[in-house]
Write a protein that holds these residues in place. Structure first.
Motif, PDB file in Angstrom:
ATOM      1  N   GLU A  25       0.849  -1.188   0.000  1.00 18.17           N
ATOM      2  CA  GLU A  25       0.000   0.000   0.000  1.00 18.17           C
ATOM      3  C   GLU A  25       0.885   1.238   0.000  1.00 18.17           C
ATOM      4  N   THR A  26       0.422   2.280  -0.684  1.00 21.71           N
ATOM      5  CA  THR A  26       1.211   3.504  -0.773  1.00 21.71           C
ATOM      6  C   THR A  26       0.424   4.707  -0.254  1.00 21.71           C
ATOM      7  N   ILE A  27       1.175   5.761   0.008  1.00 23.57           N
ATOM      8  CA  ILE A  27       0.609   7.058   0.371  1.00 23.57           C
ATOM      9  C   ILE A  27       1.330   8.116  -0.449  1.00 23.57           C
ATOM     10  N   ARG A  28       0.695   9.254  -0.594  1.00 18.35           N
ATOM     11  CA  ARG A  28       1.313  10.387  -1.288  1.00 18.35           C
ATOM     12  C   ARG A  28       1.332  11.563  -0.328  1.00 18.35           C
TER      13      ARG A  28
ATOM     14  N   GLU B   1       5.092   9.624  -3.865  1.00 19.31           N
ATOM     15  CA  GLU B   1       4.414   8.387  -3.494  1.00 19.31           C
ATOM     16  C   GLU B   1       5.422   7.429  -2.877  1.00 19.31           C
TER      17      GLU B   1
ATOM     18  N   ALA C 122       3.201   2.939   2.459  1.00 19.37           N
ATOM     19  CA  ALA C 122       2.451   3.466   3.604  1.00 19.37           C
ATOM     20  C   ALA C 122       3.018   2.995   4.937  1.00 19.37           C
TER      21      ALA C 122
ATOM     22  N   GLU D  14       4.304   3.995  10.125  1.00 22.29           N
ATOM     23  CA  GLU D  14       3.308   4.186   9.078  1.00 22.29           C
ATOM     24  C   GLU D  14       3.070   5.671   8.879  1.00 22.29           C
ATOM     25  N   GLY D  15       2.425   6.001   7.774  1.00 25.34           N
ATOM     26  CA  GLY D  15       2.081   7.388   7.490  1.00 25.34           C
ATOM     27  C   GLY D  15       3.303   8.282   7.337  1.00 25.34           C
TER      28      GLY D  15
END
Length: 165
Positions: free
Chosen positions: A83-86, A102, A105, A124-125
């Motif tokens: 899973e990824t976050i931007r 990106e 996560a 995380e985050g």
């Protein structure tokens, strides 16, 4: 402690791979405290020894959700999530510009503390993104290399404009 001069982009020192720390002594403690002072003055939430021209694997993070700053010696990412976050990223070595990057996560990071004792941290985050950002820097990879060519071009153009002022 002392403020150290920050190496600014595009200095090639930022492209060097930092060497592992092998001596956990007063010089390391002094470097870590100087990094903290320099990061706060910049201001920033993360800094590596290469940001001040020292090619050693030391990271200092001071994130809004943490009660105290954290020092990571010889950190390495040993696991990442699919899973990824931007998140918006920037650098104290390239002040005034940011870009959406990106990243995974969640990460698991192995590191040593100031006494050389090994630890593993799950993050995380924002904390996961910071670990990835700073460990990239230790490996000679500047954050702009994570941008698409179009976004990188825009960031570079803005940075050049700010530098000329």
């Amino acid at each position: 402690m002392a403020l150290r001069p920050i190496v600014t982009f595009p200095d090639q020192k930022l492209r060097l791979v930092a060497k592992p720390v092998t001596c956990f002594d007063e010089a390391l403690r002094s470097l870590a405290m100087d990094l903290l002072d320099t990061m706060r003055a910049a201001p920033g939430i993360g800094i590596t020894a290469p940001h001040v021209g020292v090619a050693r694997r030391v990271v200092v993070l001071e994130l809004p959700d943490a009660p105290t700053p954290q020092i990571y010696v010889n950190p390495e990412i040993i696991e990442i999530s699919k899973e990824t976050i931007r998140l918006e990223e920037g650098s104290i070595s390239m002040p005034g510009v940011t870009g959406l990057v990106e990243r995974s996560a969640r990460v698991r990071v192995r590191y040593q503390d100031m006494e050389g004792i090994g630890h593993i941290e799950d993050a995380e985050g924002l904390r996961a993104a910071c670990h990835q950002h700073e460990i990239d820097q230790l490996n000679g990879q500047f954050w702009t290399q994570r941008l698409s060519p179009l976004r990188r071009g825009k960031v570079m153009a803005l940075f050049e404009k700010l530098r000329r002022r």
